[in-house]
Structures are given as C-alpha cells and as structure tokens.
Scaffold this motif. Structure first.
Motif, mmCIF file in Angstrom:
data_model
loop_
_atom_site.group_PDB
_atom_site.id
_atom_site.type_symbol
_atom_site.label_atom_id
_atom_site.label_comp_id
_atom_site.label_asym_id
_atom_site.label_seq_id
_atom_site.Cartn_x
_atom_site.Cartn_y
_atom_site.Cartn_z
ATOM 1 N N LEU A 170 0.797 -1.146 -0.092
ATOM 2 C CA LEU A 170 -0.094 0.031 -0.191
ATOM 3 C C LEU A 170 1.047 1.580 0.402
ATOM 4 O O LEU A 170 2.040 1.401 0.865
ATOM 5 N N THR A 171 0.334 2.111 -0.675
ATOM 6 C CA THR A 171 1.488 3.635 -0.885
ATOM 7 C C THR A 171 0.278 4.190 -1.141
ATOM 8 O O THR A 171 -0.585 4.051 -1.160
ATOM 9 N N GLY A 172 0.877 5.927 -1.334
ATOM 10 C CA GLY A 172 0.289 6.821 -1.286
ATOM 11 C C GLY A 172 -0.273 7.938 -0.063
ATOM 12 O O GLY A 172 -0.396 7.440 0.908
ATOM 13 N N GLY A 173 -0.964 8.885 -0.477
ATOM 14 C CA GLY A 173 -0.845 9.274 0.781
ATOM 15 C C GLY A 173 -2.669 9.281 2.116
ATOM 16 O O GLY A 173 -1.665 8.878 3.143
ATOM 17 N N ALA A 174 -2.572 9.118 1.122
ATOM 18 C CA ALA A 174 -4.034 7.886 2.072
ATOM 19 C C ALA A 174 -3.949 6.382 2.760
ATOM 20 O O ALA A 174 -3.874 5.782 3.543
ATOM 21 N N SER A 175 -2.524 5.723 2.556
ATOM 22 C CA SER A 175 -2.117 4.689 2.776
ATOM 23 C C SER A 175 -1.479 5.070 4.222
ATOM 24 O O SER A 175 -1.411 3.933 4.872
ATOM 25 N N GLN A 176 -1.476 6.159 4.940
ATOM 26 C CA GLN A 176 -0.620 6.940 6.247
ATOM 27 C C GLN A 176 -1.965 6.319 6.958
ATOM 28 O O GLN A 176 -1.635 6.964 8.581
ATOM 29 N N MET A 177 -3.212 6.675 7.291
ATOM 30 C CA MET A 177 -3.735 6.157 7.998
ATOM 31 C C MET A 177 -4.206 5.172 8.633
ATOM 32 O O MET A 177 -3.480 4.060 7.853
ATOM 33 N N GLN A 178 -4.119 5.290 10.346
ATOM 34 C CA GLN A 178 -4.124 4.352 11.371
ATOM 35 C C GLN A 178 -4.312 3.189 10.825
ATOM 36 O O GLN A 178 -5.863 3.325 10.741
#
Ligand SMILES: Nc1ncnc2c1ncn2[C@@H]1O[C@H](COP(=O)(O)OP(=O)(O)OP(=O)(O)O)[C@@H](O)[C@H]1O
Ligand SMILES: [Mg+2]
Length: 416
Positions: A326-334
C-alpha cells in the motif's frame, strides 16, 4: 558519476509535485530539487480547470528549479485521468529462418501496438511481457534464437485521448515539453516495490486523494493496471457530511484522529467538532472518536472491496500471489494496513520510495511514490544508444502519438 538530470512531474488530485533528480553510480537516486503544491483544477486524476492547474504546476516547477539551480525544459509526467487501464495482446510473426534481432523485436512490437490501436485512446505503454518461439513460452530475450515463428504477449496500457491532451496542454502552457507519459499506478510500483516482489508477484495499491490505483507485477514486469475514481478525498467528504463540519476541519480530524480499525478507548475519547459555517471557537459538537472511525471505516472498506472485486474479475487475484504493497498519501491512515489485510486476505506492507537520497521525511513518504517512480521510469528508459542487452524487453516507449522511441533520448540530451 551521475546520469543527466531528470525532471518528474506528478500531477495528482490533491497535490502537484516535481522532483529533479539523477542516478548515482550505485543505482540510487539523488534528488537535487523538490517542489510541491496543492493541486487546483484537478478532480479524480483528471484536469477540470486548466488555468488553475497551470498555476499549481508553475509553482511546483519553480520551487524545484530554484532548489536544484537548474531550468527544466521537459518533464516525465504521470497519467491518472482518462481511465488508464490494461489490455493484453498476443501477436505472431514469421522469422524466415534468421536469428531474432533487434529489428524483429521492434517490428513485432509496432505490429502489436497497431493491432491494439483503439480509437480515442492513447497508448501509454506497450510492454513485451513474454516471447514465444514456435509456440515455446517463457522466453524473456529471444535475440539470437532461431525458429520459424516469433510470438509476443504485449501489455498495452492506454488512456482516453481527451484527458491526456488536456494535461499535456497545461504542461505546454507552462513552457514545458512532455518527454514521456507514465500510467500513475505503474510509476507508483516502480518506486516502492523491490525486485523480488516484482518477480514473484505483487499488487501495488496507490491510495491517493481522488483515485485508488492498482498495478500488478509478475515475472519482473507490470502485467495489469487500473485506476479507480475513489480516494482519500471521499473519506474526508464523508467525515464533513457525517459530522456537519467543514471539509478543511474534516481533513484535519481524519488525519489526526482517524483510524480504519476501531480501538478500545474510542468511545471515551471526545473530539471537539466546530460546525460548518462557524469559526473554530464558535458553535461546536462534542463527538466520540468512535463516531469518526465509524464514518471512515466503511468508506475504506468499500474502496478495498472494489479493489478486490476488480482483481478477482481480471483473474489477477490468484496470479499476483499474496503480497500487497500500500502506498499513496491515504495509506498513512492508521489501521489501513490491517483493514487491507482483512479485506484482501493478503500479506500487506506499507511502501514508500526505495533508494532515494536527498528527500526529507515528508517528501520521502508514500504520497511521493508516483513522483519517485517517474524518475525510475526515466532512468530505465535511457536514450537509444545507451540501451545495452540488459534492456531486453525494455523496448517500451511512452507510446503516445506525440512522442516516439527516440524522444526521451533527445530529451535527456537537450533538457538541461
Ligand atoms: N496521515 C494521514 N492519514 C490519512 N489520510 C491521509 C494522511 N495524510 C494524507 N492523507 C490523505 O491522502 C490523500 C492525498 O494522497 P496523495 O498525495 O497520494 O494524493 P494525490 O497523488 O494528490 O491524488 P491522486 O493520486 O488520487 O491523483 C488525501 O486525501 C489526504 O487526506
Ligand atoms: Mg497520486
């Protein structure tokens, strides 16, 4: 010794970013200039306001140029608009008894490309995935081999002409040439996957602001891509609607307190949520954190289910094995990694650009995978005279009608 500088431009739904970079002799990439800006005029990967986007692109480019101390004339750019997706084409040609050479490979690829020339779609990539000689499969580099019939399976990635042209026009208005176009999911995969993953089979999911894009790699090659028009911005909108607050505050609540998986203390932790139209110290609601997460989880679950259905439909679910990155900004969601593991029933890791120097923590993160992948793409597609045998199977051009095989080579020579 470093390679010439490369300029990569990632035009995303939420941000535009530019890397000016070169490859070091050890294969790592040194980034000399970075610029990033909020993207105006973009929606779900496509241009919706050319003038606004032009300002964003100019600002990002100028910042990167100032940092690198170089002027850029051409960029490698990603394509997310126009539903970039994949088709596989098989083509055969007779060999007349001579050993396969470069010109045979070029001819059969051109043939395959022409065979799959769909009206109103631009071919971004035509990648030879597997060669056959007299029906024998699994040949990676047929050059020098004898036989009667040469076959090739070509993976064609194409996108609708209109959105691709709109993006090029905006870039041209910024006095930049488009040296090459790369399908966004392909670029993200190039940046954050390691060789073993690409060889054994992996699915890279780039969770962006307006899109979620998928690239399946197998046998060292990209074999499938698609872009789904749903991303982190949809989660933010759900939160804004669900909690009656502004989009900006919803974004802040989401990134600071949001989680894709509920946890024990969520009911007790109260969040102050100013109501839409009120200032931050105006009328507000107190809501438990669990309520925020009850809004976030279903949307993310739905997105991942869409990805799963898509992979199953194409048969790539089994083919790509059990690995997901998983990558991309939204993959930073806890908690998103755990949720993806559950929904996709696969081993999930989080990915960010691998082998890049000169990036701060913030710009080396998952939101910058696509931009980093554009640099990787440019490095892997050097000017024609520099292609060694290693580049077998690398007869992959940007494929668009605007630019041909030699274009990226010329660009590298002329760009800086
Ligand atoms: N810490 C975080 N937790 C959850 N979501 C986050 C976090 N940081 C950023 N995001 C989300 O990531 C999204 C932006 O991701 P990214 O920068 O990869 O998008 P983009 O490349 O501009 O868009 P796209 O690839 O869809 O065209 C936004 O929706 C933002 O809310
Ligand atoms: Mg993106």
């Amino acid at each position: 010794m470093s390679t010439p500088l490369i300029a990569a431009l990632d035009v995303g739904s939420t941000k535009v970013c530019c890397f000016i970079a070169s490859e070091d002799s050890d294969g790592s990439v040194r980034v000399a200039g970075i610029g990033h800006q909020v993207a105006h005029g973009m929606r779900q990967g496509a241009v919706v306001d050319m003038e606004e986007l032009e300002h964003s692109v100019r600002a990002a480019m100028e910042a990167a140029e100032a940092m690198a101390g170089e002027r850029v004339r051409a960029v490698v750019v990603n394509v997310s608009g126009g539903q970039p997706n994949s088709a596989n084409v098989r083509i055969e040609a007779t060999l007349n008894g001579h050993p396969v050479d470069d010109s045979d490979l070029r001819r059969i690829l051109e043939h395959g490309r022409a065979h799959h020339d769909v009206p109103d779609r631009v071919q971004l990539h035509a990648i030879p995935v597997d060669y056959t000689i007299d029906g024998n499969e699994g040949i990676r580099d047929p050059r020098g081999m004898f036989g009667d019939r040469l076959g090739v399976a070509i993976h064609v990635i194409s996108a609708a002409t209109g959105p691709v042209r709109n993006l090029s026009t905006v870039i041209n208005r910024c006095h930049l040439d488009v040296a090459a176009r790369v399908a966004s999911p392909y670029a993200a995969g190039l940046a954050c996957l390691v060789e073993d993953e690409k060889e054994l089979g992996v699915t890279c999911i780039d969770m962006g602001g307006g899109t979620t894009s998928i690239a399946v790699f197998l046998g060292g090659q990209v074999v499938h891509t698609d872009v789904l028009p749903v991303g982190g911005h949809h989660v933010t909108s759900d939160v804004a609607r669900g909690l009656s607050t502004s989009v900006a505050l919803a974004e802040r609540l989401k990134t600071l307190y949001g989680s894709a998986i509920p946890s024990a203390g969520d009911d007790r932790e109260m969040l102050k949520v100013p109501l839409v139209g009120e200032s931050e110290d105006g009328a507000s609601n107190q809501v438990p954190r669990s309520l925020l997460n009850q809004i976030i989880q279903p949307r993310l679950e739905e997105t991942l289910e869409l990805v799963r259905a898509h992979l199953e439909q194409g048969g790539f679910d089994k083919l790509a094995g059990r690995r997901v990155v998983l990558t991309g900004g939204a993959s930073q969601m806890q908690g998103v990694r755990d949720l993806a593991g559950l929904v996709l029933d696969k081993q999930v890791r989080l990915g960010r650009p691998v082998g890049f120097h000169g990036l701060a923590d913030a710009t080396g993160g998952p939101a910058f995978s696509t931009c980093a992948g554009l640099v990787r793409y440019a490095i892997a597609h050097p000017p024609a005279p520099q292609r060694g045998r290693k580049a077998a199977g690398g007869y992959e051009s940007d494929g668009g009608k605007a630019s041909g095989f030699g274009r990226i080579g010329q660009w590298l020579k002329k760009n800086f």
